[in-house]
Design an enzyme around this catalytic site. Sequence first.
Site, short mmCIF file in Angstrom:
data_model
loop_
_atom_site.label_atom_id
_atom_site.label_comp_id
_atom_site.label_asym_id
_atom_site.label_seq_id
_atom_site.Cartn_x
_atom_site.Cartn_y
_atom_site.Cartn_z
N ASP A 157 -4.59 -15.46 6.75
CA ASP A 157 -3.24 -16.12 6.47
C ASP A 157 -2.57 -17.18 7.46
O ASP A 157 -1.54 -17.86 7.03
CB ASP A 157 -2.38 -15.06 6.05
CG ASP A 157 -2.96 -14.22 4.93
OD1 ASP A 157 -3.36 -14.80 3.89
OD2 ASP A 157 -2.51 -12.86 4.64
N ARG A 205 0.71 -1.28 -0.15
CA ARG A 205 0.07 -0.18 -0.09
C ARG A 205 0.85 1.31 -0.15
O ARG A 205 0.73 2.27 -0.79
CB ARG A 205 -0.93 -0.22 1.05
CG ARG A 205 -2.01 -0.85 1.03
CD ARG A 205 -2.74 -1.50 2.25
NE ARG A 205 -4.00 -2.21 2.14
CZ ARG A 205 -4.06 -3.47 1.73
NH1 ARG A 205 -2.78 -4.23 1.60
NH2 ARG A 205 -4.94 -4.25 1.73
#
Length: 427
Positions: free
Chosen positions: A314, A28
Amino acid sequence: MSVKETIYPSRRFRGTPIIPGDKSISHRALIFGALADGKTEIVDILDGADVKSTAQCLQQLGVRITRSENTMLVYGTGDHGLVNPDSILDCGNSGTTMRLLMGVLAGQKIQCTLTGDASLRRRPMNRVADPLTQMGAHIRMTEGEFAPLSIAGGSLQAINYELKIASAQIKTALILAGLSSQGTTCLTGEISSRDHTEKMLSDFGVHLTLNSKSIEIRGGQTLRACKVQVPGDPSTAAFWIAAASIIPGAQLVLENISINPSRLGFLRVLQRMGADIQVEATSEQSEPVGRIRITSQPLKGVRVLKKEIPSLIDEIPLLAVVATQSIGTLEIEGAEELRVKESDRLEAIATNLRAMGGAIEMRQDGFRIEGFQKLQGTKIESYHDHRIAMAFSIAALVAQGPTEILNADCAGVSYPDFFSTLRKLTQ
Ligand code: S3P
């Protein structure tokens, strides 16, 4: 080249390893920096293959990026926008690179083609392309769903869109497209995935209207360059946290880790299982950062609910490993997204646990594991998936006999020093 790593069982697990920068935040910071006005400084950015894919694609789109040691400088393109690349953009293994860039490219007056490795070319992209098409982007995908895909962006119109999948990649792509649209885009539905985008955009001077049910993005806002200090990745720290919770006598302290609640589902589940984990905030900029201490304790299985999945998406392969070393039953439901990650992670968990002599009851959207199980060292197929290679390296520490992790170099996607750190912690 196929790289194999051999892991031996270990009775010792101790240390204070430095955890590399957060992968989601690194992507990001690069992308927002590329769009911003001015020079963005990113300190402690992850030096992993996925983040390199993002940096390289941005460079092909005309963004100047320099690196010295642990810092990257991104010279934002601001109002000038990105330029047509002279070749295909290769996102490698990185779903985040491809999906976030789709959101960016939809709003730029350029045309380009995105591709990736064999794994990424099997992952669904229509979940991002469909809403972007509704906003006015022109996207052509392979077999209507996959990369390689071509995208011609330009003038977008804001939409109201209900997210059906709790995915921060989809959410971020639409926020980025919303920023270059006419009007105010409103996202509702499954918006409670990791919120790094919302937090970091505020540092870049963007105003989003946020509440528990919706995100509103006013188009036409300018991003202003800033400094981003990348904290340690909690999903990377999770490998050592899992090892420390299943190796008797283990002790571990981790500093400067992102303790953003949207990423700490794994810690919360471990605590419910009886783990002795202390989380202490040490600094609070837009991302909370802290110290995590863990001392090994006997664990018991618990039930993990669908609503918890986005906060530990995850870490589920690791949770399966931990469950084999706990007493009682661990059950997971609502995790069907795992089937479309870098590999079909539910399938990879089942195949590898069974290869180690473990037992697991599979469902379409999860599994049930009855502990305690004795595991045997064996050959582990990583399926070229970093999280599978690393999760089963942790299983190897409590197995009998050595374990070979095949195609282990895929760990470099998020943790290039994983195997050398593992050796130090078990010495
Ligand atoms: C990510 C979001 C998650 C996660 C991935 C990184 C991100 O994917 O699994 O590793 O940086 O936005 P989904 O958005 O597909 O859940």
